[in-house]
Design a protein around this motif. Structure first.
Motif, PDB file in Angstrom:
ATOM      1  N   VAL A   1       0.858  -1.186   0.000  1.00  0.00           N
ATOM      2  CA  VAL A   1       0.000   0.000   0.000  1.00  0.00           C
ATOM      3  C   VAL A   1       0.897   1.240   0.000  1.00  0.00           C
ATOM      4  O   VAL A   1       1.953   1.251   0.622  1.00  0.00           O
ATOM      5  N   PRO A   2       0.493   2.307  -0.697  1.00  0.00           N
ATOM      6  CA  PRO A   2       1.267   3.540  -0.631  1.00  0.00           C
ATOM      7  C   PRO A   2       1.127   4.199   0.732  1.00  0.00           C
ATOM      8  O   PRO A   2       0.042   4.195   1.321  1.00  0.00           O
ATOM      9  N   VAL A   3       2.237   4.732   1.219  1.00  0.00           N
ATOM     10  CA  VAL A   3       2.249   5.468   2.481  1.00  0.00           C
ATOM     11  C   VAL A   3       2.784   6.865   2.219  1.00  0.00           C
ATOM     12  O   VAL A   3       3.868   7.021   1.654  1.00  0.00           O
ATOM     13  N   ILE A   4       2.022   7.867   2.611  1.00  0.00           N
ATOM     14  CA  ILE A   4       2.464   9.252   2.508  1.00  0.00           C
ATOM     15  C   ILE A   4       2.972   9.679   3.884  1.00  0.00           C
ATOM     16  O   ILE A   4       2.215   9.678   4.861  1.00  0.00           O
ATOM     17  N   ASP A   5       4.243  10.007   3.950  1.00  0.00           N
ATOM     18  CA  ASP A   5       4.899  10.283   5.226  1.00  0.00           C
ATOM     19  C   ASP A   5       4.668  11.734   5.649  1.00  0.00           C
ATOM     20  O   ASP A   5       5.531  12.595   5.486  1.00  0.00           O
ATOM     21  N   LEU A   6       3.498  11.995   6.224  1.00  0.00           N
ATOM     22  CA  LEU A   6       3.180  13.347   6.689  1.00  0.00           C
ATOM     23  C   LEU A   6       4.110  13.795   7.809  1.00  0.00           C
ATOM     24  O   LEU A   6       4.336  14.996   7.995  1.00  0.00           O
ATOM     25  N   ASN A   7       4.641  12.851   8.564  1.00  0.00           N
ATOM     26  CA  ASN A   7       5.562  13.178   9.647  1.00  0.00           C
ATOM     27  C   ASN A   7       6.746  13.972   9.118  1.00  0.00           C
ATOM     28  O   ASN A   7       7.223  14.903   9.769  1.00  0.00           O
ATOM     29  N   ALA A   8       7.184  13.611   7.910  1.00  0.00           N
ATOM     30  CA  ALA A   8       8.301  14.317   7.282  1.00  0.00           C
ATOM     31  C   ALA A   8       7.831  15.372   6.297  1.00  0.00           C
ATOM     32  O   ALA A   8       8.263  16.523   6.335  1.00  0.00           O
ATOM     33  N   LEU A   9       6.920  14.997   5.401  1.00  0.00           N
ATOM     34  CA  LEU A   9       6.590  15.847   4.258  1.00  0.00           C
ATOM     35  C   LEU A   9       5.732  17.061   4.596  1.00  0.00           C
ATOM     36  O   LEU A   9       5.747  18.053   3.868  1.00  0.00           O
ATOM     37  N   SER A  10       4.977  16.992   5.691  1.00  0.00           N
ATOM     38  CA  SER A  10       4.154  18.157   6.051  1.00  0.00           C
ATOM     39  C   SER A  10       5.016  19.333   6.479  1.00  0.00           C
ATOM     40  O   SER A  10       4.581  20.487   6.430  1.00  0.00           O
ATOM     41  N   GLY A  11       6.239  19.054   6.927  1.00  0.00           N
ATOM     42  CA  GLY A  11       7.134  20.128   7.366  1.00  0.00           C
ATOM     43  C   GLY A  11       6.760  20.742   8.695  1.00  0.00           C
ATOM     44  O   GLY A  11       7.284  21.799   9.064  1.00  0.00           O
ATOM     45  N   MET A  12       5.878  20.081   9.457  1.00  0.00           N
ATOM     46  CA  MET A  12       5.376  20.644  10.714  1.00  0.00           C
ATOM     47  C   MET A  12       5.959  19.899  11.907  1.00  0.00           C
ATOM     48  O   MET A  12       5.901  18.674  11.965  1.00  0.00           O
ATOM     49  N   ASN A  13       6.518  20.652  12.856  1.00  0.00           N
ATOM     50  CA  ASN A  13       7.087  20.037  14.060  1.00  0.00           C
ATOM     51  C   ASN A  13       6.875  20.961  15.255  1.00  0.00           C
ATOM     52  O   ASN A  13       7.570  21.967  15.411  1.00  0.00           O
ATOM     53  N   PRO A  14       5.908  20.638  16.134  1.00  0.00           N
ATOM     54  CA  PRO A  14       5.613  21.522  17.267  1.00  0.00           C
ATOM     55  C   PRO A  14       6.689  21.532  18.344  1.00  0.00           C
ATOM     56  O   PRO A  14       6.596  22.315  19.295  1.00  0.00           O
TER      57      PRO A  14
END
Length: 288
Positions: A233-246
């Motif tokens: 299954v394709p996985v979109i890595d939002l942890n990295a690609l969103s560019g957001m880190n609180p």
């Protein structure tokens, strides 16, 4: 030679369709605006019916007063999708089969794709990571450059241990692929998380701390990425690609409340997630 190369590049750029959006965020077909610069081919997910499964990141009722639009609302605006939303606050991977069944029962085969955005609550609850496979020794018939005969070999089967994170993913994806065998299924990794306090009995430390079973948050993100190869299954890595880190103070603008909730995205964060999703989903087919 250099002059010829530049001319060729200019010609290619002149005739290559531009992928993007109009000023209003809509998909404009070629000729709609009368100019080549406005020739915008539609996103492959344009107008599709999409099931959204997950937790509070997806739940329309989570922070609905402060954040009226979730990422899927923006995708609806920009791509004209029809969202069928089943995400529920506080849920973990073991709730995905229930959500998938509800989606199937209510919409049947009318959907085009299913997305799953979940996992942060499994980490917070201290769900053990577990393993992808259970291994046993068995006998198999094979012919390896010789006569067909039985061989004693080890084999592995999916671990379906609902008490572990990987086991829960196995159970959920086996069920999803059975319910929707010809549909696109896409996983999103959980985004980075910092401290959140929702009352005296719900205080969640930031991701620099181990959870109750001694694991760091990044291991749960990695497990979701591993599922891509385990299940195809394709996985979109939002942890990295969103560019957001609180965990970075200057980026807390993308999260709900710097004092009490650096777990959930703000409206600005939802919009950024949606833009990331739209760009990444453009590389995936919906119809097979």
């Amino acid at each position: 030679m250099r002059k010829k190369s530049l001319l060729l590049l200019s010609a290619l750029l002149a005739f290559a369709p531009a992928f993007g959006q109009t000023g209003e965020g809509k998909c404009a077909p070629c000729g709609a605006g009368g100019g080549a610069a406005e020739c915008v081919p539609c996103h492959p997910w344009q107008g599709r019916c999409i099931g959204f499964l997950g937790d509070s990141m997806t739940d329309p009722n989570n922070n609905s007063r402060d954040i009226p639009k979730k990422y899927w609302n923006y995708l609806q605006e920009w791509l004209g999708i029809e969202p069928f939303v089943y995400g529920k606050s506080g849920r973990q991977w073991d709730d995905i089969p229930r959500q998938a069944k509800a989606l199937k029962d209510e919409h049947g085969d009318s959907i085009d794709a299913v997305t799953v955005f979940i996992g942060t609550n499994d980490f917070n609850a201290g769900v053990p990571l577990g393993r992808w496979y259970d291994e046993v020794t068995d006998t198999v018939i094979a012919a390896v450059h010789g006569p067909k005969q039985p061989y004693v070999r080890k084999r592995r089967a999916y671990s379906l241990d609902a008490a572990t994170f990987r086991g829960r993913i196995n159970i959920a994806l086996q069920y999803l692929k059975t319910l929707f065998p010809d549909k696109q299924i896409v996983l999103f990794t959980p985004i980075h998380r910092a401290a959140a306090e929702f009352g005296d009995t719900n205080v969640q430390p930031d991701e620099s701390w181990q959870n109750a079973c001694g694991e760091y948050f990044c291991e749960y993100v990695s497990a979701v990425k591993e599922a891509a190869n385990v299940w195809g299954v394709p996985v979109i890595d939002l942890n990295a690609l969103s560019g957001m880190n609180p965990m970075v103070t200057a980026q807390q603008q993308y999260f709900h409340d710097a004092a009490t909730d650096l777990l959930h995205p703000s409206d600005k964060g939802q919009r950024r997630i949606a833009r990331t999703m739209a760009a990444q989903l453009a590389a995936l087919p919906v119809i097979f």
